[in-house]
Design a protein around this motif. Sequence first.
Motif, mmCIF file in Angstrom:
data_model
loop_
_atom_site.group_PDB
_atom_site.id
_atom_site.type_symbol
_atom_site.label_atom_id
_atom_site.label_comp_id
_atom_site.label_asym_id
_atom_site.label_seq_id
_atom_site.Cartn_x
_atom_site.Cartn_y
_atom_site.Cartn_z
ATOM 1 N N LEU A 22 -16.837 12.473 22.027
ATOM 2 C CA LEU A 22 -15.864 13.557 21.942
ATOM 3 C C LEU A 22 -16.559 14.866 22.331
ATOM 4 O O LEU A 22 -17.722 15.071 22.015
ATOM 5 N N GLY A 23 -15.863 15.741 23.004
ATOM 6 C CA GLY A 23 -16.431 17.028 23.390
ATOM 7 C C GLY A 23 -17.290 16.963 24.641
ATOM 8 O O GLY A 23 -18.154 17.811 24.859
ATOM 9 N N ILE A 24 -17.060 15.972 25.474
ATOM 10 C CA ILE A 24 -17.884 15.755 26.656
ATOM 11 C C ILE A 24 -17.710 16.870 27.697
ATOM 12 O O ILE A 24 -18.657 17.229 28.387
ATOM 13 N N CYS A 25 -16.525 17.433 27.812
ATOM 14 C CA CYS A 25 -16.257 18.458 28.832
ATOM 15 C C CYS A 25 -17.227 19.628 28.709
ATOM 16 O O CYS A 25 -17.934 19.970 29.655
ATOM 17 N N SER A 26 -17.274 20.248 27.556
ATOM 18 C CA SER A 26 -18.187 21.385 27.377
ATOM 19 C C SER A 26 -19.634 20.927 27.318
ATOM 20 O O SER A 26 -20.547 21.644 27.722
ATOM 21 N N PHE A 27 -19.872 19.714 26.830
ATOM 22 C CA PHE A 27 -21.219 19.150 26.771
ATOM 23 C C PHE A 27 -21.832 19.081 28.167
ATOM 24 O O PHE A 27 -22.977 19.471 28.380
ATOM 25 N N LEU A 28 -21.071 18.612 29.135
ATOM 26 C CA LEU A 28 -21.573 18.522 30.500
ATOM 27 C C LEU A 28 -21.478 19.857 31.239
ATOM 28 O O LEU A 28 -22.330 20.180 32.066
ATOM 29 N N GLY A 29 -20.461 20.645 30.930
ATOM 30 C CA GLY A 29 -20.225 21.885 31.662
ATOM 31 C C GLY A 29 -21.136 23.037 31.311
ATOM 32 O O GLY A 29 -21.447 23.874 32.154
ATOM 33 N N VAL A 30 -21.574 23.121 30.071
ATOM 34 C CA VAL A 30 -22.346 24.285 29.625
ATOM 35 C C VAL A 30 -23.828 23.952 29.440
ATOM 36 O O VAL A 30 -24.613 24.790 29.044
ATOM 37 N N SER A 31 -24.223 22.741 29.765
ATOM 38 C CA SER A 31 -25.610 22.340 29.493
ATOM 39 C C SER A 31 -26.564 22.576 30.663
ATOM 40 O O SER A 31 -27.649 22.021 30.686
ATOM 41 N N LYS A 32 -26.197 23.428 31.606
ATOM 42 C CA LYS A 32 -27.093 23.697 32.739
ATOM 43 C C LYS A 32 -28.240 24.611 32.342
ATOM 44 O O LYS A 32 -29.346 24.486 32.847
ATOM 45 N N LYS A 33 -27.972 25.557 31.468
ATOM 46 C CA LYS A 33 -28.992 26.512 31.016
ATOM 47 C C LYS A 33 -29.064 26.481 29.490
ATOM 48 O O LYS A 33 -28.039 26.458 28.805
ATOM 49 N N THR A 34 -30.288 26.515 28.973
ATOM 50 C CA THR A 34 -30.485 26.377 27.531
ATOM 51 C C THR A 34 -29.865 27.524 26.748
ATOM 52 O O THR A 34 -29.278 27.305 25.687
ATOM 53 N N ASP A 35 -29.964 28.762 27.256
ATOM 54 C CA ASP A 35 -29.402 29.891 26.504
ATOM 55 C C ASP A 35 -27.885 29.774 26.374
ATOM 56 O O ASP A 35 -27.318 30.059 25.317
ATOM 57 N N ALA A 36 -27.208 29.325 27.427
ATOM 58 C CA ALA A 36 -25.755 29.122 27.352
ATOM 59 C C ALA A 36 -25.433 27.954 26.415
ATOM 60 O O ALA A 36 -24.453 28.007 25.670
ATOM 61 N N ALA A 37 -26.271 26.915 26.438
ATOM 62 C CA ALA A 37 -26.051 25.755 25.562
ATOM 63 C C ALA A 37 -26.197 26.145 24.094
ATOM 64 O O ALA A 37 -25.414 25.706 23.249
ATOM 65 N N VAL A 38 -27.191 26.967 23.793
ATOM 66 C CA VAL A 38 -27.374 27.432 22.412
ATOM 67 C C VAL A 38 -26.177 28.277 21.981
ATOM 68 O O VAL A 38 -25.647 28.118 20.877
ATOM 69 N N GLY A 39 -25.724 29.166 22.867
ATOM 70 C CA GLY A 39 -24.546 29.994 22.556
ATOM 71 C C GLY A 39 -23.309 29.153 22.309
ATOM 72 O O GLY A 39 -22.563 29.390 21.353
ATOM 73 N N MET A 40 -23.097 28.156 23.161
ATOM 74 C CA MET A 40 -21.945 27.269 22.971
ATOM 75 C C MET A 40 -22.098 26.467 21.688
ATOM 76 O O MET A 40 -21.140 26.277 20.946
ATOM 77 N N GLY A 41 -23.304 26.000 21.419
ATOM 78 C CA GLY A 41 -23.554 25.247 20.186
ATOM 79 C C GLY A 41 -23.264 26.081 18.952
ATOM 80 O O GLY A 41 -22.659 25.595 17.992
ATOM 81 N N LEU A 42 -23.674 27.339 18.971
ATOM 82 C CA LEU A 42 -23.399 28.225 17.840
ATOM 83 C C LEU A 42 -21.904 28.497 17.691
ATOM 84 O O LEU A 42 -21.377 28.503 16.580
ATOM 85 N N ALA A 43 -21.221 28.717 18.822
ATOM 86 C CA ALA A 43 -19.777 28.960 18.774
ATOM 87 C C ALA A 43 -19.044 27.731 18.235
ATOM 88 O O ALA A 43 -18.164 27.852 17.373
ATOM 89 N N VAL A 44 -19.416 26.549 18.709
ATOM 90 C CA VAL A 44 -18.775 25.317 18.234
ATOM 91 C C VAL A 44 -19.106 25.087 16.760
ATOM 92 O O VAL A 44 -18.246 24.648 15.988
#
Length: 192
Positions: A22-44
Amino acid sequence: MKIFLIFISSMLVNNFVLSRFLGICSFLGVSKKTDAAVGMGLAVTFVMTLASVMSYSVYHFILEPLNITYLKTIAFVLVIAALVQFVEMVIQKMSPKLYKALGIFLPLITTNCAVLGVAVLNIQESYSFLESVVNGLGAALGYMLAIVLLSGIRERIDNNENIPLVLRGLPITLITAGLMSIAFLGFQGLIR
């Protein structure tokens, strides 16, 4: 002890991204850069934890007393949408750079099936209020762990010239995510 087991189960054993898919869309879409991934992880994490609190309250204090529990999916989506709007406004105000990096994926948290999944799962499992919050937090931290791990791997892969041309981009990302999922299967025997 049960609270700890729920937390570990939702974070590692039944990871919403790598075990429940579940949540694969943002998992694949935002995981290109670590700083964006951390931000998305915190928001989620923020949205998923608060969605657990709010959906529990809406279900037990509004839907059940009015005998309209069949509206839980609609009610949960509305709660999640309101929380995402709040998070979006806060991130836009506090960190415009992160807001721009997250792009379209930030409002898509509203339709992130992992967020809705944890709210529905809390009701299906008949979790108490505290168990619902712990399950939501564990699931969110599991999402954050998965997306940050994938972003770190993707940054290294993008700089690797030994990867065949046909595998570059999304194909190698999907292979990597599959291997991560297999690795997380190792946690299956942790909780019985």
